[in-house]
Design a protein around this motif. Structure first.
Motif, short mmCIF file in Angstrom:
data_model
loop_
_atom_site.label_atom_id
_atom_site.label_comp_id
_atom_site.label_asym_id
_atom_site.label_seq_id
_atom_site.Cartn_x
_atom_site.Cartn_y
_atom_site.Cartn_z
N ALA A 1 0.83 -1.21 0.00
CA ALA A 1 0.00 0.00 0.00
C ALA A 1 0.86 1.26 0.00
O ALA A 1 0.57 2.23 -0.72
N LYS B 1 0.85 4.13 -2.91
CA LYS B 1 0.50 5.53 -2.63
C LYS B 1 1.65 6.48 -2.95
O LYS B 1 1.42 7.67 -3.18
N GLU C 1 -8.03 -0.63 -6.63
CA GLU C 1 -6.57 -0.57 -6.50
C GLU C 1 -6.01 -1.93 -6.08
O GLU C 1 -4.98 -2.37 -6.60
N LEU D 1 -6.13 0.47 0.70
CA LEU D 1 -6.35 0.63 -0.74
C LEU D 1 -7.81 0.38 -1.08
O LEU D 1 -8.52 -0.35 -0.38
#
Length: 1002
Positions: free
Chosen positions: A857, A861, A896, A892
């Motif tokens: 994650a 990001k 995603e 997420l």
């Protein structure tokens, strides 16, 4: 007139032979001047497959056929042999033998890996390259071996030293008992190769892909050596020997299924038409063999039945093993039906009786008599270009033939009396030896009368009958009219051995019996022979035979035929597009010609098969960026620091059950990686999971960019390999960096040399550059034709490789594992590297102690292209669930998260123009789920690749029942075979290797 011409010709030929006959070796004693002229009369002579002369005459002299026919004039000085009611066949030819070769054994294992060759001299750089070996220089007559070969019907064999990857040349030799000079017919007939390095204890190669790479490099080196030999300042006998043998026939031994196809691919690269020795399972992929125009040497060491009377033992027998036991005997028949050129070999069979029984088994299950004889006579003769002197009984041919009492290849009771090799007789049985088959009543003083039943001729089955039938151990030896019979006493009161020496007169035996107490007594038996009716009824009883029906593969969940692309319309599904359209509810997807035709609502497709997907989810197929399934005989060539010459694509295994299992988990594409034992490892292979293909090449994702595996950390510096592994450079993380710098420095120098050579053209002065497969791959990286996926954990090394790449002019495409990626995400983004990681693996070794489940994650990001991979055959079946974990660990979104196993790995692998999302024009690689695809309750109902359904849950249920029924049937046949006296083997555990990054070994 015809007879007069023949007789004149015969006299001329005879005169020529006499005038040309000269002594070669001196004779110690009186010379044997007896004539070597034999006339075999009144025989049924099979001169070649399909041609038989009834009551024919065969005339031979000095090892050659002088005449054969039904009207041949027999010279007065000929030795006449009356073979009334006997048969003559051409002697067999074994094209793949090690007869007369010295035994081989591996040398002592070194304390540390052996990196350089141990063989001293002007040879090549690898001990497995033994191309300078010449069978003719090693051949020694071994009468024990030769006798076995003759008893099996062989008059000649092609023999070679079966040791190494390049094995040198083979010789054509007779199986007679003379001097080596007399028995070697052709000292060099073929060059020989294999994928097995044999007795070499040099570390490289340690895998199948390493063996293939070594052979490829050696062939290129031989060509380079030939081009530059006059200018080189060194001698290499290994390369010179390969060049010398290049105009001979080229024979390659395969060690496992699909090896013939691997050999064919190698042959096409170098323009070599290999003859391939197979493994007996070729019937499973005949279409591919035929398409590759392969010529085969086929063994008939058919597998034994497994002893499965114990139900627990039966559980350990796979369906693939069971079906191969049932159908392997049909292999020669199927190859003949498919018009695939082949000949048979006794390789793998030690006993003459076993060879003959297996050859007859092939006839019993459908191979015609002519085809069987052809496979052991004319076919090997033609394949090895000796058909002008061997394989038939015609004028001028060598007098190699068999004398039998009946149709030799169909009659299980047929006796082989004599094998003639180069005109010399080798007797196995006497013509006057009577049959002992029958039932005999034996009366001995002090014993109750009992009966002895003798069945068979070579190994009689003897039972004794008193009040109860008692099975007794017995041996019988027969010498014309006398026999010796030894057996355990059937009388429980007089235990011990009874020995009987008998004279046979018809059905009456008379002789002396020695009793267990040592006393002797005369005896007389009266017997009755088996009637022809009894014998015929038993001989005519044929076994139950199921004709082989193709199954792709011949294993659990094998398909009856390959799936075909359909025109199909998925109606009313929840569609995960992975595009700007997001997740579409109640949408349609139309598939045509393997591509997605349209995505939307209320699509009209009149020619399409409708799939009602109401309350179901349709997604792109899952893409596993880091996998090790479907790889044969080793995932790591871990013997060197740089092995960029090896290719996973050379060793694909389409039969790996994990292909099917992962289809059942929604996976459609897998990126198969080399292991992590090397700083610069092997070339990877992207595949589509096309379960059922019978050519490894058809697994490959066509047109995809090439990738290569790099590695950092513990595995590369071998800190987790044990104390013995302390000599291969590098042994530190600093050394890993230097290996990478050195590799690319060499690659740049290599490119410069080839560029200079190419530009200069004909005006180039100097050595033609040597093609180096290791540097070829590194050169491709520098030219952005091949891309790096790097095994990595620790942030310091991740930084190191990116800096090294920047300084040397290449990019790291993907860091895999990358469990400390969250620490260097900004630097990865700046470099342009992607991340393929685990969802929540950590603490499985010290190197990953800082791993966290938020890694994927955080990287996502930070703008790093990120995916979730398996590196594990089992985890790959649940990658949807692995992706779902990033919703919990990092927050997420669902889209995603799902892109981590679909679109993102597609982008990493440069195939997002074809897969990873559902949009018009892309490959129809789709999964239909019964539930939300990120749910633990979700199961794929169907998995489609290019519009063909490779997994269907309803078909799966049917195949499970089908396979259970099929296996049970074959288990019952195995039990029946054991009861009928067939030999069986003990069950053995079949371990299916699941490779991971750090697995080392063949």
């Amino acid at each position: 007139m015809r007879m007069k011409k023949f007789f004149i010709g015969f006299l001329c030929l005879l005169g020529a032979k006499i005038s040309n006959a000269q002594e070669y070796f001196p004779t110690n004693g009186i010379r044997d001047l007896r004539p070597e002229l034999y006339a075999f009369i009144n025989a049924n002579i099979v001169t070649q497959p399909g041609k038989t002369i009834q009551n024919g005459i065969l005339l031979i002299e000095k090892g050659k056929v002088l005449a054969v026919g039904s009207t041949v004039v027999v010279p007065k000085d000929a030795i006449v042999v009356d073979l009334k009611n006997k048969w003559i066949y051409p002697a067999f030819i074994d094209p793949f033998s090690k007869y007369g070769m010295p035994s081989q054994s591996k040398g002592p294992r070194n304390e540390s890996p052996q990196h350089t060759p141990s063989r001293k001299g002007v040879f090549g750089a690898n001990d497995a390259i033994k191309s300078d070996t010449k069978a003719s220089m090693l051949f020694k007559i071994d009468e024990k071996q030769a006798s076995k070969l003759r008893e099996a019907g062989f008059g000649t064999v092609i023999t070679h030293m079966q040791d190494g990857i390049a094995r040198g040349t083979s010789s054509l030799v007779f199986t007679g008992n003379g001097s080596e000079n007399e028995m070697v017919l052709l000292p060099e007939i073929a060059a020989n190769y294999s994928f097995n390095k044999g007795s070499s204890i040099q570390d490289y190669p340690s895998s199948l892909m390493g063996s293939i790479a070594l052979l490829r490099q050696t062939f290129y080196d031989a060509k380079w050596y030939s081009q530059n030999q006059k200018s080189l300042d060194f001698i290499d006998i290994s390369l010179q020997s390969m060049n010398d043998a290049s105009k001979m026939l080229q024979v390659f031994e395969g060690n496992a299924k699909y090896d013939p196809l691997r050999v064919s691919k190698l042959g096409k690269e170098f323009g070599i038409d290999f003859i391939v020795k197979g493994t007996g399972d070729e019937y499973q992929y005949t279409d591919e063999l035929k398409a590759n125009k392969l010529k085969l040497i086929v063994p008939i060491n058919f597998p034994e039945a497994t002893d499965v009377e114990d139900a627990f033992d039966a559980l350990g027998v796979s369906l693939q093993q069971a079906k191969n036991w049932e159908f392997a005997p049909q292999n020669p028949k199927i190859l003949k039906e498919k018009n695939i050129p082949f000949c048979l070999t006794s390789a793998g069979i030690d006993s003459p009786n076993d060879w003959l029984s297996k050859l007859r088994k092939a006839v019993e299950v459908g191979l015609s008599l002519d085809a069987a004889l052809e496979a052991v006579t004319t076919s090997p003769a033609e394949m090895f270009k000796v058909s002008s002197t061997l394989g038939k009984l015609e004028v001028g041919y060598f007098a190699n033939f068999l004398v039998t009492d009946s149709a030799f290849l169909s009659d299980k009771k047929a006796k082989l009396y004599q094998t003639w090799v180069k005109g010399a007789k080798y007797e196995h049985k006497s013509f006057s030896q009577p049959s002992l088959e029958g039932k005999y009543t034996v009366s001995l003083n002090g014993f109750s009368p009992f009966k002895i039943t003798i069945k068979g001729s070579d190994a009689p089955e003897i039972t004794a009958t008193t009040k109860d039938t008692v099975k007794i151990k017995a041996t019988i030896k027969q010498d014309q009219t006398r026999i010796n019979l030894t057996f355990e006493s059937p009388d429980t009161l007089q235990k011990g051995t009874i020995r009987m020496v008998c004279v046979v007169d018809g059905y009456q035996w008379s002789g002396i019996a020695t009793l267990p107490n040592g006393s002797t007594q005369a005896f007389l038996t009266m017997g009755e022979f088996f009637s022809k009716k009894d014998t015929a009824s038993k001989a005519d009883k044929k076994p139950e035979i199921r004709v082989y029906s193709s199954r792709l593969p011949i294993a659990d969940f094998g398909l009856d035929s390959l799936p075909k692309s359909e025109s199909v319309l998925f109606r009313n599904a929840t569609v995960w597009t992975n595009t700007g359209s997001g997740i579409m509810s109640s949408a349609d997807v139309w598939v045509q010609n393997g591509k997605i035709k349209a995505v939307g609502k209320n699509i009209s497709a009149t020619d399409a098969h409708i799939v009602d997907a109401t309350n179901m989810h349709l997604t792109p197929g899952i893409i596993d960026e880091h996998s090790h399934i479907a790889i044969s005989r080793g995932v790591n060539e871990g013997t060197r620091s740089v092995t960029s010459e090896v290719r996973i694509g050379d060793v694909l295994n389409p039969d790996d059950i994990n292909i099917y299992r992962q289809l059942a988990g929604g996976v459609t594409t897998s990126h198969l990686l080399h292991g992590s034992a090397n700083a610069i490892g092997g070339q990877t292979q992207l595949i589509k999971l096309r379960w059922g293909v019978t050519d490894p090449e058809k697994l490959k994702f066509e047109g995809a960019d090439g990738f290569i595996k790099f590695a950092l950390g513990e595995n590369v510096k071998q800190s987790n390999w044990g104390d013995r592994q302390s000599t291969r450079f590098p042994q530190t993380r600093m050394g890993v960096e230097q290996v990478i710098f050195d590799g690319f420095t060499r690659a740049k120098e290599y490119d410069a040399l080839w560029s200079k050579y190419t530009i200069a053209g004909k005006s180039f002065k100097g050595l033609v550059p040597r093609r180096d497969l290791t540097l070829d791959a590194l050169s491709e990286i520098l030219k952005e034709k091949r891309f790096i996926t790097c095994h990595s954990y620790v942030q310091s090394e991740i930084n190191m490789l990116m800096k090294a790449a920047d300084s040397m002019g290449f990019k790291v495409n993907t860091f895999t594992h990358i469990l400390e990626g969250y620490k260097v995400a900004d630097k990865m983004k700046a470099h342009g590297a992607a991340a393929s990681t685990f969802a929540d693996w950590w603490a499985y070794k010290y190197e990953v102690i800082d791993a966290i489940p938020y890694n994927a994650a955080i990287l996502t990001k930070m703008g790093v292209l990120t995916g979730i991979n398996s590196d594990d055959a089992e985890m790959a079946r649940r990658l949807n669930q692995e992706a779902a974990k990033t919703i919990k660990y990092g927050g997420l979104t669902e889209e995603e998260a799902f892109k981590l196993v679909t679109l993102n790995p597609a982008k990493m692998l440069h195939i997002d123009n074809r897969v990873g999302s559902i949009e018009a024009g892309k490959d129809a690689d789709l999964v239909l789920w019964n539930n939300h695809p990120l749910s633990v309750y979700a199961k794929p109902l169907q998995t489609w690749i290019e519009g063909a359904c490779y997994f269907d849950i309803q078909r799966d249920e049917f195949m499970q029942k089908r396979d259970a029924t099929d296996k049970n049937y074959i288990i019952q046949q195995m039990i029946k075979a054991k009861k009928e006296g067939s030999s069986t083997k003990k069950p053995t555990n079949q371990v299916h290797i699941l490779y991971h990054c750090d697995d080392v070994g063949f």
